[in-house]
Design a protein around this motif. Structure first.
Motif, short mmCIF file in Angstrom:
data_model
loop_
_atom_site.label_atom_id
_atom_site.label_comp_id
_atom_site.label_asym_id
_atom_site.label_seq_id
_atom_site.Cartn_x
_atom_site.Cartn_y
_atom_site.Cartn_z
N LYS A 15 0.84 -1.21 0.00
CA LYS A 15 0.00 0.00 0.00
C LYS A 15 0.86 1.25 0.00
O LYS A 15 0.56 2.24 -0.68
CB LYS A 15 -0.92 -0.02 1.20
N LYS A 16 1.96 1.22 0.75
CA LYS A 16 2.84 2.39 0.85
C LYS A 16 3.49 2.74 -0.48
O LYS A 16 3.78 3.90 -0.76
CB LYS A 16 3.92 2.14 1.91
N LEU A 53 12.11 -1.27 -7.72
CA LEU A 53 11.06 -2.28 -7.50
C LEU A 53 9.73 -1.79 -8.03
O LEU A 53 9.00 -2.53 -8.71
CB LEU A 53 10.97 -2.60 -6.01
N VAL A 54 9.39 -0.53 -7.72
CA VAL A 54 8.11 0.04 -8.16
C VAL A 54 8.02 0.05 -9.68
O VAL A 54 6.97 -0.28 -10.26
CB VAL A 54 7.92 1.46 -7.59
N GLU A 55 9.09 0.41 -10.34
CA GLU A 55 9.09 0.43 -11.81
C GLU A 55 8.87 -0.97 -12.38
O GLU A 55 8.14 -1.14 -13.37
CB GLU A 55 10.41 1.01 -12.33
N GLN A 56 9.46 -1.98 -11.76
CA GLN A 56 9.27 -3.35 -12.23
C GLN A 56 7.83 -3.81 -11.98
O GLN A 56 7.22 -4.47 -12.83
CB GLN A 56 10.24 -4.29 -11.54
N ILE A 57 7.28 -3.45 -10.81
CA ILE A 57 5.89 -3.84 -10.51
C ILE A 57 4.94 -3.23 -11.52
O ILE A 57 3.98 -3.88 -11.96
CB ILE A 57 5.50 -3.43 -9.07
N LYS A 58 5.20 -1.98 -11.92
CA LYS A 58 4.35 -1.34 -12.94
C LYS A 58 4.35 -2.16 -14.23
O LYS A 58 3.30 -2.36 -14.86
CB LYS A 58 4.85 0.08 -13.23
N LYS A 59 5.52 -2.65 -14.62
CA LYS A 59 5.62 -3.47 -15.83
C LYS A 59 4.89 -4.80 -15.64
O LYS A 59 4.20 -5.29 -16.55
CB LYS A 59 7.08 -3.73 -16.17
#
Length: 311
Positions: free
Chosen positions: A205-206, A295-301
């Motif tokens: 969530k964060k 990590l956030v950029e990979q999760i977006k993908k």
């Protein structure tokens, strides 16, 4: 389908002993091989006007005989019941499998748990059937032991998928390898996990990707650590989702494996609720990223891939 613990309980249900066709096995996963066998036996029973009964065991014998083995069940016991009912079983006899029970000889098992029922017409056994202490019980033993009672005993052929015999071991291997596509093909339905949503660390969530943390039975098998395209079913509603199975190495390399699902277009509070997750495809291995931003950029993908994934 009636779920009972002794064959004799059938008489209490009907006030009589209907004639039975019977098979025995663990039926973990109720995979395509099991399904073909059950369909075949159901037809045999229907042709003879017999009720179709399955004897199985709770817990799975591996839980008692190899207590050190963890996470091996393909389907939970409740899932197994549902799958067997879907395949035409009239009576499911779930025998309590204990250490003492495991010491019974083949003859003792037959005398104490099978032949106590007076109206068995046929017993159908799988091609690799073995039972009793040290698996010394065989088709020939059952056939000879039942001969005096006039019970027909018949061995069933192997059932194959793409030229390979299907087995629960083969399904487990595919799951452990993360090959959820092959596992689903062998099962004849999507590989799934049922679990309860519990509170996690709240990291998802964060960083903009809230997840439902899933607690599953301790003996249920889980796919290889990694990220998967999934479908989540909650109270009859189906949502696209993505699921991470792993140890969160970017934050801290946890000793335990967690199952976290980001459910798309969903923001309800479902702590304590049960959800059903179906695995559709493996996306990638879990890895440790240099920074949370990476990590956030990979999760977006990953999320984009999952949203566009065609079932």
């Amino acid at each position: 389908m009636k779920v009972i613990h002794r064959l004799e309980e059938i008489e209490k249900i009907h006030g009589q002993f209907p004639s039975l066709g019977l098979t025995i096995g663990n039926f973990d996963g109720v995979h395509l091989g099991h399904q073909q066998l059950l369909k075949h036996l159901k037809q045999k029973c229907d042709d003879k006007s017999l009720k179709f009964a399955v004897i199985t065991f709770v817990p799975h014998p591996q839980k008692i005989l190899h207590a050190e083995r963890e996470r091996f069940l393909i389907s939970s016991y409740s899932q197994r019941r549902a799958y067997l009912e879907e395949n035409g079983v009239d009576y499911l006899i779930e025998i309590d499998f204990t250490r003492d029970f495991s010491t019974l000889t083949g003859e003792e098992f037959l005398d104490q748990y099978v032949l106590t029922y007076p109206s068995i017409e046929s017993i159908y056994l799988g091609y690799d059937f073995a039972f009793g202490a040290h698996k010394q019980g065989s088709f020939d033993l059952v056939k000879d032991h039942c001969k005096l009672k006039g019970i027909h005993v018949e061995i069933q052929p192997k059932f194959e998928f793409d030229g390979v015999v299907i087995s629960s071991s083969r399904v487990r291997k595919a799951i452990e390898d993360g090959d959820v596509g092959n596992a689903s093909a062998l099962l004849g339905r999507n590989l799934c996990l049922d679990g309860v949503v519990v509170k996690g660390e709240g990291r998802g969530k964060k960083i903009g990707f809230p997840t439902a943390n899933i607690q599953i039975p301790s003996d249920s098998i889980v796919p290889k650590i990694g990220v998967y395209v999934t479908r989540t079913i909650y109270k009859g509603m189906t949502f696209k989702s993505i699921t991470n199975i792993g140890k969160n190495p970017t934050f801290k390399d946890s000793a335990s494996v967690t199952i976290e699902t980001n459910i798309f277009e969903f923001d309800s509070d479902i702590y304590g609720e049960s959800i059903h997750i179906e695995f559709l495809a493996r996306v990638r291995d879990e890895k440790k990223f240099p920074t949370v931003t990476d990590l956030v950029e990979q999760i977006k993908k990953d999320v984009e891939f999952a949203r566009d994934y065609k079932v």
